[in-house]
Design a protein around this motif. Structure first.
Motif, PDB file in Angstrom:
ATOM      1  N   THR A 140       0.829  -1.206   0.000  1.00  0.00           N
ATOM      2  CA  THR A 140       0.000   0.000   0.000  1.00  0.00           C
ATOM      3  C   THR A 140       0.867   1.261   0.000  1.00  0.00           C
ATOM      4  OG1 THR A 140      -0.091   0.228   2.402  1.00  0.00           O
ATOM      5  CG2 THR A 140      -1.735  -1.229   1.383  1.00  0.00           C
ATOM      6  N   ALA A 141       0.240   2.375  -0.350  1.00  0.00           N
ATOM      7  CA  ALA A 141       0.949   3.657  -0.347  1.00  0.00           C
ATOM      8  C   ALA A 141       1.441   3.998   1.058  1.00  0.00           C
ATOM      9  CB  ALA A 141       0.043   4.762  -0.881  1.00  0.00           C
ATOM     10  N   LYS A 142       0.657   3.654   2.073  1.00  0.00           N
ATOM     11  CA  LYS A 142       1.067   3.939   3.459  1.00  0.00           C
ATOM     12  C   LYS A 142       2.296   3.108   3.842  1.00  0.00           C
ATOM     13  CE  LYS A 142      -0.511   4.252   8.186  1.00  0.00           C
ATOM     14  NZ  LYS A 142      -1.575   4.142   9.130  1.00  0.00           N
ATOM     15  N   THR A 143       2.316   1.856   3.408  1.00  0.00           N
ATOM     16  CA  THR A 143       3.458   0.996   3.704  1.00  0.00           C
ATOM     17  C   THR A 143       4.716   1.533   3.038  1.00  0.00           C
ATOM     18  OG1 THR A 143       2.003  -0.925   3.891  1.00  0.00           O
ATOM     19  CG2 THR A 143       4.338  -1.370   3.531  1.00  0.00           C
ATOM     20  N   ARG A 154       5.268   4.601   2.191  1.00  0.00           N
ATOM     21  CA  ARG A 154       5.592   5.837   2.911  1.00  0.00           C
ATOM     22  C   ARG A 154       6.363   5.523   4.190  1.00  0.00           C
ATOM     23  NH1 ARG A 154       3.395   8.003   7.264  1.00  0.00           N
ATOM     24  NH2 ARG A 154       3.680  10.197   7.670  1.00  0.00           N
ATOM     25  N   ASN A 155       5.895   4.524   4.948  1.00  0.00           N
ATOM     26  CA  ASN A 155       6.572   4.144   6.186  1.00  0.00           C
ATOM     27  C   ASN A 155       8.000   3.676   5.918  1.00  0.00           C
ATOM     28  OD1 ASN A 155       4.273   4.770   7.614  1.00  0.00           O
ATOM     29  ND2 ASN A 155       3.601   2.657   7.828  1.00  0.00           N
ATOM     30  N   HIS A 156       8.182   2.856   4.878  1.00  0.00           N
ATOM     31  CA  HIS A 156       9.521   2.376   4.534  1.00  0.00           C
ATOM     32  C   HIS A 156      10.437   3.544   4.195  1.00  0.00           C
ATOM     33  CE1 HIS A 156       7.970  -1.893   3.306  1.00  0.00           C
ATOM     34  NE2 HIS A 156       7.748  -1.596   4.567  1.00  0.00           N
ATOM     35  N   GLN A 189       5.483  11.385  12.982  1.00  0.00           N
ATOM     36  CA  GLN A 189       5.134  11.265  11.570  1.00  0.00           C
ATOM     37  C   GLN A 189       4.164  10.114  11.321  1.00  0.00           C
ATOM     38  OE1 GLN A 189       8.462  11.856   8.829  1.00  0.00           O
ATOM     39  NE2 GLN A 189       9.687  12.446  10.600  1.00  0.00           N
ATOM     40  N   GLY A 190       3.532   9.653  12.379  1.00  0.00           N
ATOM     41  CA  GLY A 190       2.479   8.660  12.228  1.00  0.00           C
ATOM     42  C   GLY A 190       2.895   7.216  12.394  1.00  0.00           C
ATOM     43  N   ILE A 191       4.140   6.955  12.725  1.00  0.00           N
ATOM     44  CA  ILE A 191       4.568   5.574  12.969  1.00  0.00           C
ATOM     45  C   ILE A 191       4.588   5.375  14.474  1.00  0.00           C
ATOM     46  CG2 ILE A 191       6.428   3.903  12.763  1.00  0.00           C
ATOM     47  CD1 ILE A 191       7.157   5.131  10.094  1.00  0.00           C
ATOM     48  N   THR A 200       5.677  -1.935  12.741  1.00  0.00           N
ATOM     49  CA  THR A 200       5.802  -1.130  11.520  1.00  0.00           C
ATOM     50  C   THR A 200       7.270  -0.866  11.212  1.00  0.00           C
ATOM     51  OG1 THR A 200       3.676  -0.078  11.975  1.00  0.00           O
ATOM     52  CG2 THR A 200       5.137   1.045  10.424  1.00  0.00           C
TER      53      THR A 200
END
Length: 135
Positions: free
Chosen positions: A2-5, A7-9, A35-37, A42
């Motif tokens: 996903t785009a969120k995944t 982004r997290n990476h 930053q949301g992590i 995650t």
């Protein structure tokens, strides 16, 4: 993925690139909470993926991670010089040294899947600081 995944990476990778010293998973979690992590899982998923992609390295002796300083060399020829005083880690690409160790292992019937050499000592900056002003 996903785009969120993704982004997290990329956030984890960017944090490692910006750091002057290796970072543990919990250092990364603390640095990226704003930053949301917010979950260790995650961070660990991102670290696993980035390692598989060859973008980061794990320093086993200090249980921390660094961004790869020489992208494209692969993970089979890494040597790290880790300073005990300041915690800095410099990546040295030494394929000959690692190849020699692999050959020695094969001579004894051992096949290495991966290799990383970690030198522990004192960096130039810390040695200079300890020496004090020269007069």
């Amino acid at each position: 993925m996903t785009a969120k995944t993704i982004r997290n990476h990329e956030l984890v990778y960017a944090a490692l690139q910006a750091s002057d010293a290796p970072m543990s998973a919990y250092d990364l979690l603390t640095a990226l909470q704003g930053q949301g992590i917010n979950a260790p899982l995650t961070i660990y998923r991102a670290l696993d993926r980035l390692q598989r992609e060859g973008r980061i390295h794990k320093l086993n002796s200090v249980k921390a991670y660094v961004a790869c300083a020489h992208p494209g060399h692969g993970s089979s020829s890494t040597v790290f010089a880790i300073c005990r005083d300041c915690g800095s880690a410099e990546e040295l690409v030494q394929p000959e040294a690692v190849a020699a160790l692999r050959r020695e292992g094969e001579h004894h019937g051992f096949t290495a899947d991966e290799a990383s050499i970690e030198l522990q000592g004192t960096c130039f900056t810390c040695r200079e600081r300890a020496a004090g002003p020269q007069g």
